[in-house]
Scaffold this motif. Structure first.
Motif, PDB file in Angstrom:
ATOM      1  N   ASN A 156       0.826  -1.209   0.000  1.00 46.67           N
ATOM      2  CA  ASN A 156       0.000   0.000   0.000  1.00 46.67           C
ATOM      3  C   ASN A 156       0.861   1.261   0.000  1.00 46.67           C
ATOM      4  O   ASN A 156       0.673   2.155  -0.819  1.00 46.67           O
ATOM      5  CB  ASN A 156      -0.917   0.017   1.221  1.00 46.67           C
ATOM      6  N   THR A 157       1.779   1.341   0.957  1.00 46.46           N
ATOM      7  CA  THR A 157       2.637   2.514   1.066  1.00 46.46           C
ATOM      8  C   THR A 157       4.057   2.080   1.406  1.00 46.46           C
ATOM      9  O   THR A 157       4.277   1.043   2.033  1.00 46.46           O
ATOM     10  CB  THR A 157       2.167   3.484   2.159  1.00 46.46           C
ATOM     11  N   MET A 158       5.003   2.879   0.975  1.00 44.62           N
ATOM     12  CA  MET A 158       6.398   2.762   1.400  1.00 44.62           C
ATOM     13  C   MET A 158       6.874   4.159   1.720  1.00 44.62           C
ATOM     14  O   MET A 158       6.482   5.136   1.061  1.00 44.62           O
ATOM     15  CB  MET A 158       7.278   2.118   0.329  1.00 44.62           C
ATOM     16  N   GLY A 159       7.730   4.235   2.726  1.00 45.68           N
ATOM     17  CA  GLY A 159       8.173   5.572   3.102  1.00 45.68           C
ATOM     18  C   GLY A 159       9.383   5.552   3.997  1.00 45.68           C
ATOM     19  O   GLY A 159       9.952   4.494   4.298  1.00 45.68           O
ATOM     20  N   TRP A 160       9.772   6.756   4.391  1.00 47.26           N
ATOM     21  CA  TRP A 160      10.940   6.957   5.240  1.00 47.26           C
ATOM     22  C   TRP A 160      10.553   7.815   6.439  1.00 47.26           C
ATOM     23  O   TRP A 160       9.887   8.843   6.293  1.00 47.26           O
ATOM     24  CB  TRP A 160      12.059   7.646   4.463  1.00 47.26           C
ATOM     25  N   TYR A 161      10.996   7.369   7.594  1.00 49.21           N
ATOM     26  CA  TYR A 161      10.898   8.133   8.821  1.00 49.21           C
ATOM     27  C   TYR A 161      12.325   8.437   9.270  1.00 49.21           C
ATOM     28  O   TYR A 161      13.275   7.827   8.803  1.00 49.21           O
ATOM     29  CB  TYR A 161      10.182   7.332   9.905  1.00 49.21           C
ATOM     30  N   ARG A 162      12.440   9.375  10.191  1.00 51.66           N
ATOM     31  CA  ARG A 162      13.752   9.640  10.781  1.00 51.66           C
ATOM     32  C   ARG A 162      13.599   9.963  12.255  1.00 51.66           C
ATOM     33  O   ARG A 162      12.550  10.428  12.705  1.00 51.66           O
ATOM     34  CB  ARG A 162      14.475  10.773  10.047  1.00 51.66           C
ATOM     35  N   GLN A 163      14.675   9.690  12.964  1.00 53.53           N
ATOM     36  CA  GLN A 163      14.692   9.981  14.394  1.00 53.53           C
ATOM     37  C   GLN A 163      16.071  10.469  14.774  1.00 53.53           C
ATOM     38  O   GLN A 163      17.072   9.757  14.615  1.00 53.53           O
ATOM     39  CB  GLN A 163      14.323   8.746  15.212  1.00 53.53           C
ATOM     40  N   ALA A 164      16.122  11.693  15.265  1.00 53.15           N
ATOM     41  CA  ALA A 164      17.360  12.283  15.758  1.00 53.15           C
ATOM     42  C   ALA A 164      17.407  12.107  17.273  1.00 53.15           C
ATOM     43  O   ALA A 164      16.364  11.975  17.914  1.00 53.15           O
ATOM     44  CB  ALA A 164      17.415  13.759  15.390  1.00 53.15           C
ATOM     45  N   PRO A 165      18.598  12.111  17.845  1.00 45.16           N
ATOM     46  CA  PRO A 165      18.711  11.949  19.302  1.00 45.16           C
ATOM     47  C   PRO A 165      17.869  12.972  20.043  1.00 45.16           C
ATOM     48  O   PRO A 165      17.944  14.173  19.769  1.00 45.16           O
ATOM     49  CB  PRO A 165      20.209  12.160  19.556  1.00 45.16           C
TER      50      PRO A 165
ATOM     51  N   ASN B 238      14.758  13.390  19.868  1.00 41.50           N
ATOM     52  CA  ASN B 238      13.556  13.789  19.129  1.00 41.50           C
ATOM     53  C   ASN B 238      12.645  12.590  18.888  1.00 41.50           C
ATOM     54  O   ASN B 238      13.082  11.444  18.904  1.00 41.50           O
ATOM     55  CB  ASN B 238      13.930  14.403  17.783  1.00 41.50           C
ATOM     56  N   GLN B 239      11.396  12.895  18.643  1.00 36.30           N
ATOM     57  CA  GLN B 239      10.468  11.844  18.272  1.00 36.30           C
ATOM     58  C   GLN B 239      10.670  11.443  16.823  1.00 36.30           C
ATOM     59  O   GLN B 239      11.171  12.218  16.008  1.00 36.30           O
ATOM     60  CB  GLN B 239       9.032  12.331  18.481  1.00 36.30           C
ATOM     61  N   ARG B 240      10.264  10.234  16.520  1.00 33.87           N
ATOM     62  CA  ARG B 240      10.318   9.770  15.138  1.00 33.87           C
ATOM     63  C   ARG B 240       9.320  10.571  14.310  1.00 33.87           C
ATOM     64  O   ARG B 240       8.189  10.803  14.730  1.00 33.87           O
ATOM     65  CB  ARG B 240       9.968   8.276  15.076  1.00 33.87           C
ATOM     66  N   GLU B 241       9.758  11.005  13.137  1.00 30.19           N
ATOM     67  CA  GLU B 241       8.867  11.776  12.277  1.00 30.19           C
ATOM     68  C   GLU B 241       8.856  11.205  10.871  1.00 30.19           C
ATOM     69  O   GLU B 241       9.863  10.672  10.387  1.00 30.19           O
ATOM     70  CB  GLU B 241       9.276  13.254  12.222  1.00 30.19           C
ATOM     71  N   LEU B 242       7.717  11.346  10.234  1.00 32.61           N
ATOM     72  CA  LEU B 242       7.599  10.945   8.847  1.00 32.61           C
ATOM     73  C   LEU B 242       8.342  11.944   7.971  1.00 32.61           C
ATOM     74  O   LEU B 242       8.115  13.146   8.071  1.00 32.61           O
ATOM     75  CB  LEU B 242       6.136  10.891   8.437  1.00 32.61           C
ATOM     76  N   VAL B 243       9.208  11.454   7.118  1.00 37.39           N
ATOM     77  CA  VAL B 243       9.942  12.318   6.188  1.00 37.39           C
ATOM     78  C   VAL B 243       9.222  12.375   4.849  1.00 37.39           C
ATOM     79  O   VAL B 243       8.919  13.443   4.327  1.00 37.39           O
ATOM     80  CB  VAL B 243      11.374  11.808   5.977  1.00 37.39           C
ATOM     81  N   ALA B 244       8.940  11.205   4.303  1.00 36.50           N
ATOM     82  CA  ALA B 244       8.272  11.135   3.000  1.00 36.50           C
ATOM     83  C   ALA B 244       7.627   9.771   2.854  1.00 36.50           C
ATOM     84  O   ALA B 244       8.126   8.786   3.394  1.00 36.50           O
ATOM     85  CB  ALA B 244       9.263  11.372   1.863  1.00 36.50           C
ATOM     86  N   ARG B 245       6.538   9.744   2.088  1.00 39.09           N
ATOM     87  CA  ARG B 245       5.811   8.505   1.889  1.00 39.09           C
ATOM     88  C   ARG B 245       5.208   8.522   0.498  1.00 39.09           C
ATOM     89  O   ARG B 245       4.792   9.573  -0.004  1.00 39.09           O
ATOM     90  CB  ARG B 245       4.721   8.359   2.938  1.00 39.09           C
ATOM     91  N   VAL B 246       5.170   7.345  -0.111  1.00 37.65           N
ATOM     92  CA  VAL B 246       4.519   7.216  -1.417  1.00 37.65           C
ATOM     93  C   VAL B 246       3.479   6.107  -1.295  1.00 37.65           C
ATOM     94  O   VAL B 246       3.771   5.023  -0.796  1.00 37.65           O
ATOM     95  CB  VAL B 246       5.541   6.934  -2.542  1.00 37.65           C
ATOM     96  N   ARG B 247       2.281   6.403  -1.745  1.00 40.88           N
ATOM     97  CA  ARG B 247       1.205   5.428  -1.638  1.00 40.88           C
ATOM     98  C   ARG B 247       0.656   5.091  -3.006  1.00 40.88           C
ATOM     99  O   ARG B 247       1.145   5.601  -4.019  1.00 40.88           O
ATOM    100  CB  ARG B 247       0.109   5.922  -0.705  1.00 40.88           C
ATOM    101  N   SER B 248      -0.322   4.238  -3.026  1.00 39.64           N
ATOM    102  CA  SER B 248      -0.895   3.745  -4.279  1.00 39.64           C
ATOM    103  C   SER B 248      -1.207   4.904  -5.207  1.00 39.64           C
ATOM    104  O   SER B 248      -1.753   5.921  -4.771  1.00 39.64           O
ATOM    105  CB  SER B 248      -2.166   2.946  -3.992  1.00 39.64           C
ATOM    106  N   GLY B 249      -0.836   4.698  -6.460  1.00 42.83           N
ATOM    107  CA  GLY B 249      -1.000   5.762  -7.434  1.00 42.83           C
ATOM    108  C   GLY B 249       0.179   6.695  -7.458  1.00 42.83           C
ATOM    109  O   GLY B 249       0.135   7.739  -8.105  1.00 42.83           O
ATOM    110  N   ASP B 250       1.243   6.304  -6.730  1.00 40.34           N
ATOM    111  CA  ASP B 250       2.459   7.127  -6.643  1.00 40.34           C
ATOM    112  C   ASP B 250       2.170   8.523  -6.105  1.00 40.34           C
ATOM    113  O   ASP B 250       2.784   9.508  -6.537  1.00 40.34           O
ATOM    114  CB  ASP B 250       3.176   7.192  -7.986  1.00 40.34           C
ATOM    115  N   ILE B 251       1.256   8.587  -5.170  1.00 42.49           N
ATOM    116  CA  ILE B 251       0.956   9.853  -4.508  1.00 42.49           C
ATOM    117  C   ILE B 251       1.944  10.030  -3.363  1.00 42.49           C
ATOM    118  O   ILE B 251       2.104   9.138  -2.529  1.00 42.49           O
ATOM    119  CB  ILE B 251      -0.496   9.856  -3.993  1.00 42.49           C
TER     120      ILE B 251
END
Length: 120
Positions: free
Chosen positions: A31-40, A42-55
């Protein structure tokens, strides 16, 4: 099912890196693939995500600098990171919402983190 990420490293401010992540195993649908990041500290945050239809979806701080893309045939997702800033330093984690073979519903999967350090 496993997610395998690669491509992190040390880069100077203004530089570029490309992260890659491969989903392997018995997968029925992604359904979706994406990247999160977490700095020391800090909370984990969504960086970018691509979902069905390449949105695609990006966090405001990376818009215009990062580009996420998918290779559907290879079950891969990429994150091209340009004009990197010190505040981009973090562990980047690959994420996928996918339906394994034999399952009636999708599950969340996480890859191991890859460290991105932006420093002169």
């Amino acid at each position: 099912v496993q997610l395998q990420a690669s491509g992190g490293g040390l880069v100077q401010p203004g530089g570029s890196l490309r992260l890659s992540c491969t989903a392997s195993g018995s997968i029925y649908d992604i359904n979706t693939m994406g990247w999160y990041r977490q700095a020391p500290g800090n909370q984990r945050e969504l960086v970018a995500r691509v979902r069905s239809g390449d949105i695609t979806t990006y966090v405001d701080s990376v818009k215009g600098r990062f580009t996420i893309s998918r290779d559907h045939a290879k079950n891969m997702v990429y994150l091209q990171m340009n004009s990197l800033k010190p505040e981009d330093t973090a562990v980047y984690l690959c994420n996928a919402n996918l339906r394994p073979q034999g399952y009636y519903y999708p599950l969340e999967f996480w890859g191991q983190g890859t460290l991105v350090t932006v420093s002169s």
